[in-house]
Design an enzyme around this catalytic site. Structure first.
Site, PDB file in Angstrom:
ATOM      1  N   HIS A  50      -5.647   5.943  -1.155  1.00 17.81           N
ATOM      2  CA  HIS A  50      -4.249   5.942  -1.633  1.00 17.81           C
ATOM      3  C   HIS A  50      -3.346   6.114  -0.414  1.00 17.81           C
ATOM      4  O   HIS A  50      -3.221   7.207   0.132  1.00 17.81           O
ATOM      5  CB  HIS A  50      -3.998   7.075  -2.632  1.00 17.81           C
ATOM      6  CG  HIS A  50      -2.607   7.061  -3.199  1.00 17.81           C
ATOM      7  ND1 HIS A  50      -2.349   7.140  -4.553  1.00 17.81           N
ATOM      8  CD2 HIS A  50      -1.387   6.960  -2.616  1.00 17.81           C
ATOM      9  CE1 HIS A  50      -1.050   7.109  -4.761  1.00 17.81           C
ATOM     10  NE2 HIS A  50      -0.437   7.005  -3.589  1.00 17.81           N
TER      11      HIS A  50
ATOM     12  N   HIS B  57       0.452   4.714   1.695  1.00 22.77           N
ATOM     13  CA  HIS B  57       1.694   3.935   1.790  1.00 22.77           C
ATOM     14  C   HIS B  57       1.880   3.502   3.237  1.00 22.77           C
ATOM     15  O   HIS B  57       2.022   4.349   4.122  1.00 22.77           O
ATOM     16  CB  HIS B  57       2.890   4.790   1.347  1.00 22.77           C
ATOM     17  CG  HIS B  57       2.769   5.239  -0.076  1.00 22.77           C
ATOM     18  ND1 HIS B  57       3.272   4.518  -1.133  1.00 22.77           N
ATOM     19  CD2 HIS B  57       2.147   6.322  -0.613  1.00 22.77           C
ATOM     20  CE1 HIS B  57       2.982   5.146  -2.266  1.00 22.77           C
ATOM     21  NE2 HIS B  57       2.301   6.239  -1.979  1.00 22.77           N
ATOM     22  N   LEU B  58       1.862   2.197   3.460  1.00 21.33           N
ATOM     23  CA  LEU B  58       2.033   1.698   4.839  1.00 21.33           C
ATOM     24  C   LEU B  58       3.453   1.202   5.109  1.00 21.33           C
ATOM     25  O   LEU B  58       3.808   0.966   6.254  1.00 21.33           O
ATOM     26  CB  LEU B  58       1.032   0.575   5.128  1.00 21.33           C
ATOM     27  CG  LEU B  58      -0.405   1.010   5.407  1.00 21.33           C
ATOM     28  CD1 LEU B  58      -1.303  -0.212   5.602  1.00 21.33           C
ATOM     29  CD2 LEU B  58      -0.508   1.932   6.617  1.00 21.33           C
TER      30      LEU B  58
ATOM     31  N   ASN C 221       4.428  -0.238  -3.575  1.00 20.38           N
ATOM     32  CA  ASN C 221       5.828   0.122  -3.898  1.00 20.38           C
ATOM     33  C   ASN C 221       6.764  -0.082  -2.713  1.00 20.38           C
ATOM     34  O   ASN C 221       7.422   0.840  -2.248  1.00 20.38           O
ATOM     35  CB  ASN C 221       5.921   1.566  -4.437  1.00 20.38           C
ATOM     36  CG  ASN C 221       5.502   2.620  -3.426  1.00 20.38           C
ATOM     37  OD1 ASN C 221       4.647   2.361  -2.560  1.00 20.38           O
ATOM     38  ND2 ASN C 221       6.084   3.806  -3.498  1.00 20.38           N
TER      39      ASN C 221
ATOM     40  N   LYS D  16      -1.399  -1.080  -9.740  1.00 19.27           N
ATOM     41  CA  LYS D  16      -0.851   0.274  -9.775  1.00 19.27           C
ATOM     42  C   LYS D  16       0.270   0.363 -10.800  1.00 19.27           C
ATOM     43  O   LYS D  16       1.260  -0.366 -10.704  1.00 19.27           O
ATOM     44  CB  LYS D  16      -0.316   0.630  -8.378  1.00 19.27           C
ATOM     45  CG  LYS D  16       0.377   1.983  -8.275  1.00 19.27           C
ATOM     46  CD  LYS D  16      -0.606   3.130  -8.300  1.00 19.27           C
ATOM     47  CE  LYS D  16       0.075   4.485  -8.304  1.00 19.27           C
ATOM     48  NZ  LYS D  16       0.635   4.894  -7.026  1.00 19.27           N
TER      49      LYS D  16
ATOM     50  N   HIS E 243       0.035   6.346 -11.498  1.00 26.83           N
ATOM     51  CA  HIS E 243       0.818   7.520 -11.120  1.00 26.83           C
ATOM     52  C   HIS E 243       1.023   8.287 -12.427  1.00 26.83           C
ATOM     53  O   HIS E 243       1.867   7.929 -13.240  1.00 26.83           O
ATOM     54  CB  HIS E 243       2.159   7.111 -10.497  1.00 26.83           C
ATOM     55  CG  HIS E 243       2.939   8.301 -10.009  1.00 26.83           C
ATOM     56  ND1 HIS E 243       3.211   8.534  -8.682  1.00 26.83           N
ATOM     57  CD2 HIS E 243       3.461   9.365 -10.684  1.00 26.83           C
ATOM     58  CE1 HIS E 243       3.874   9.674  -8.564  1.00 26.83           C
ATOM     59  NE2 HIS E 243       4.049  10.192  -9.764  1.00 26.83           N
TER      60      HIS E 243
ATOM     61  N   HIS F 134      -3.596  11.002  -7.001  1.00 26.21           N
ATOM     62  CA  HIS F 134      -3.087  12.271  -6.444  1.00 26.21           C
ATOM     63  C   HIS F 134      -2.937  13.379  -7.491  1.00 26.21           C
ATOM     64  O   HIS F 134      -1.839  13.865  -7.751  1.00 26.21           O
ATOM     65  CB  HIS F 134      -1.779  12.075  -5.680  1.00 26.21           C
ATOM     66  CG  HIS F 134      -0.786  11.136  -6.326  1.00 26.21           C
ATOM     67  ND1 HIS F 134      -0.404  11.214  -7.641  1.00 26.21           N
ATOM     68  CD2 HIS F 134      -0.085  10.100  -5.802  1.00 26.21           C
ATOM     69  CE1 HIS F 134       0.480  10.265  -7.887  1.00 26.21           C
ATOM     70  NE2 HIS F 134       0.684   9.580  -6.792  1.00 26.21           N
TER      71      HIS F 134
ATOM     72  N   LEU G 208       5.667  13.851  -4.703  1.00 28.61           N
ATOM     73  CA  LEU G 208       5.415  13.730  -6.137  1.00 28.61           C
ATOM     74  C   LEU G 208       3.988  13.251  -6.341  1.00 28.61           C
ATOM     75  O   LEU G 208       3.559  12.356  -5.624  1.00 28.61           O
ATOM     76  CB  LEU G 208       6.420  12.757  -6.769  1.00 28.61           C
ATOM     77  CG  LEU G 208       7.846  13.330  -6.806  1.00 28.61           C
ATOM     78  CD1 LEU G 208       8.855  12.258  -7.174  1.00 28.61           C
ATOM     79  CD2 LEU G 208       7.945  14.494  -7.811  1.00 28.61           C
TER      80      LEU G 208
ATOM     81  N   ASP H 276      -2.343   9.784   0.040  1.00 29.41           N
ATOM     82  CA  ASP H 276      -0.955   9.587  -0.392  1.00 29.41           C
ATOM     83  C   ASP H 276       0.004   9.805   0.776  1.00 29.41           C
ATOM     84  O   ASP H 276       1.132  10.253   0.588  1.00 29.41           O
ATOM     85  CB  ASP H 276      -0.597  10.495  -1.576  1.00 29.41           C
ATOM     86  CG  ASP H 276       0.709  10.076  -2.230  1.00 29.41           C
ATOM     87  OD1 ASP H 276       1.145   8.928  -2.024  1.00 29.41           O
ATOM     88  OD2 ASP H 276       1.306  10.911  -2.930  1.00 29.41           O
TER      89      ASP H 276
ATOM     90  N   HIS I 294       8.609   8.882   5.390  1.00 28.80           N
ATOM     91  CA  HIS I 294      10.053   8.681   5.212  1.00 28.80           C
ATOM     92  C   HIS I 294      10.711   9.146   6.493  1.00 28.80           C
ATOM     93  O   HIS I 294      10.216  10.079   7.138  1.00 28.80           O
ATOM     94  CB  HIS I 294      10.594   9.542   4.059  1.00 28.80           C
ATOM     95  CG  HIS I 294      10.138   9.112   2.705  1.00 28.80           C
ATOM     96  ND1 HIS I 294      10.759   8.121   1.984  1.00 28.80           N
ATOM     97  CD2 HIS I 294       9.108   9.538   1.935  1.00 28.80           C
ATOM     98  CE1 HIS I 294      10.132   7.961   0.816  1.00 28.80           C
ATOM     99  NE2 HIS I 294       9.121   8.811   0.765  1.00 28.80           N
TER     100      HIS I 294
ATOM    101  N   ALA J 290      10.871  11.936  -1.764  1.00 34.68           N
ATOM    102  CA  ALA J 290       9.541  12.508  -2.003  1.00 34.68           C
ATOM    103  C   ALA J 290       8.513  11.743  -1.184  1.00 34.68           C
ATOM    104  O   ALA J 290       8.501  10.512  -1.179  1.00 34.68           O
ATOM    105  CB  ALA J 290       9.198  12.397  -3.476  1.00 34.68           C
TER     106      ALA J 290
END
Ligand code: NCD
Ligand code: ZN
Length: 344
Positions: free
Chosen positions: A13, A15-16, A41, A98, A135, A173, A218, A246, A250, A262
């Site tokens: 899991h 986020h790239l 996302n 997802k 999620h 998660h 989150l 996860d 940011h 988040a």
């Protein structure tokens, strides 16, 4: 034990992101992980196999010098149709779909409001053995933020699992004892990813002695009893629980804000953190299955040939990661950890 050599892990899991951030996120992840399930996302979500293939190529271009393999996913929208599911089923690039309840987290506005409307798609996914990644939090804003995972299980997830008992689900998660108990109570079809932050931190680490925006993610961090239940699941040796960081970068100013985003960035020290947790539980012998095998088994992938070495030596997490004139603050920035990744 002062040294550990294990099969190179997979982050199930991750986020790239895109643009400038993609390069930095890839650089940190490829050192630690051979493959990663890449979340869809983006600002414009990845909703088709075609888009996923383009995103895959963007990631591969950045990782030209490494063997890192991104495992792509699609974002479940109301427009997802049966043809696309068949394409996913035939694709070697896309590994799951997802589902975000609409508005539940970062870049999820295009998610789903009425889950029952997705049942005909779930049925086809079950038939084609396409994994559904969820999620698992209610997007009902009247539900207390600390109860949203439990309410999602009661209102949606247990119903989905009963109606589609063969559907391969990843409850992403997990953050509560209720989620651990739910996964244990299913017939191996519902699996869960576990992040470092949900095993190392609780809501006091977020809200006591001053608010800590870099601990905001989150599902939100819960109570200490939840944290302990998740650790117990991770080190239990059950193949239904596997690694998913996860890690979600940011920019600093977006987190240190009156309305902060988040997401916690842990890619720079993920395996160091998991090793310290497993060591504290006297379970270092279980780390390889959790990190490098159970996730691969779920996604029906071969085990990685490469290895990584972790050594028991102090390591200071970078205070920040510069991205042009901006920066990202990683989890435990500037703190000293007891394990470090080493050349093999
Ligand atoms: C993730 C992100 O920033 O994309 N944020 C987070 O807090 N975990 C989205 C998600 O997985 O919820
Ligand atoms: Zn995520």
């Amino acid at each position: 034990m002062s040294e550990l050599i294990i099969t190179k892990p997979d982050d199930m899991h991750l986020h790239l992101r895109e643009g400038a951030m993609l390069k930095y996120a890839c650089k940190d992840t490829e050192k630690q992980f051979a493959r990663a399930i890449v979340m869809p996302n983006l600002k414009v979500p990845i909703t088709s196999v075609n888009q996923a293939e383009n995103y895959y190529q963007d990631i591969k271009k950045i990782n030209r010098d490494s063997n890192f393999e991104p495992l792509m996913t699609l974002f479940f929208t109301n427009a997802l149709d049966r043809d696309e599911i068949r394409k996913v089923s035939d694709s070697s690039v896309v590994h799951g779909i997802k589902l975000y309840p609409s508005g539940v987290t970062t870049n999820s506005d295009n998610g789903i409001n009425t889950i029952e409307n997705c049942f005909n798609i779930f049925e086809l996914m079950q038939e084609c053995e396409v994994p559904l990644l969820i999620h698992g939090e209610s997007n009902d804003k009247s539900v207390d933020i600390f109860d949203r995972e439990k309410v999602f299980i009661d209102r949606h997830l247990s119903g989905i699992h009963s109606k589609f008992p063969e559907l391969r689900i990843v409850f992403e998660h997990i953050s509560t004892k209720e989620a651990v108990d739910f996964v244990i109570g299913t017939n191996n079809k519902v699996n869960a990813t576990i992040t470092p932050q949900h095993m190392l931190l609780d809501r006091n680490d977020l809200l006591s002695d001053g608010i800590k925006p870099h601990h905001y993610c989150l599902p939100i961090l819960k109570r200490s009893e939840d944290r302990l239940a998740i650790i117990k699941a991770a080190v239990s040796g059950s193949k239904n629980f596997f690694l998913g960081t996860d890690s979600a970068p940011h920019l600093r100013h977006q987190k240190e804000s009156s309305c902060g985003c988040a997401g916690i960035y842990s890619a720079v020290c993920a395996m160091e953190l998991y090793a310290s947790i497993f060591e504290a539980e006297n379970a270092l012998d279980k780390l390889e299955n959790f990190s490098s095998k159970f996730g691969a088994d779920f996604y029906k992938l071969p085990y990685n040939k490469l290895k990584i070495k972790l050594i028991k030596q102090e390591y200071q997490v970078p205070r920040k990661i510069n991205i042009g004139t901006e920066e990202i603050i990683p989890l435990f920035a500037g703190e000293t950890l007891s394990w470090q990744l080493s050349e093999i």
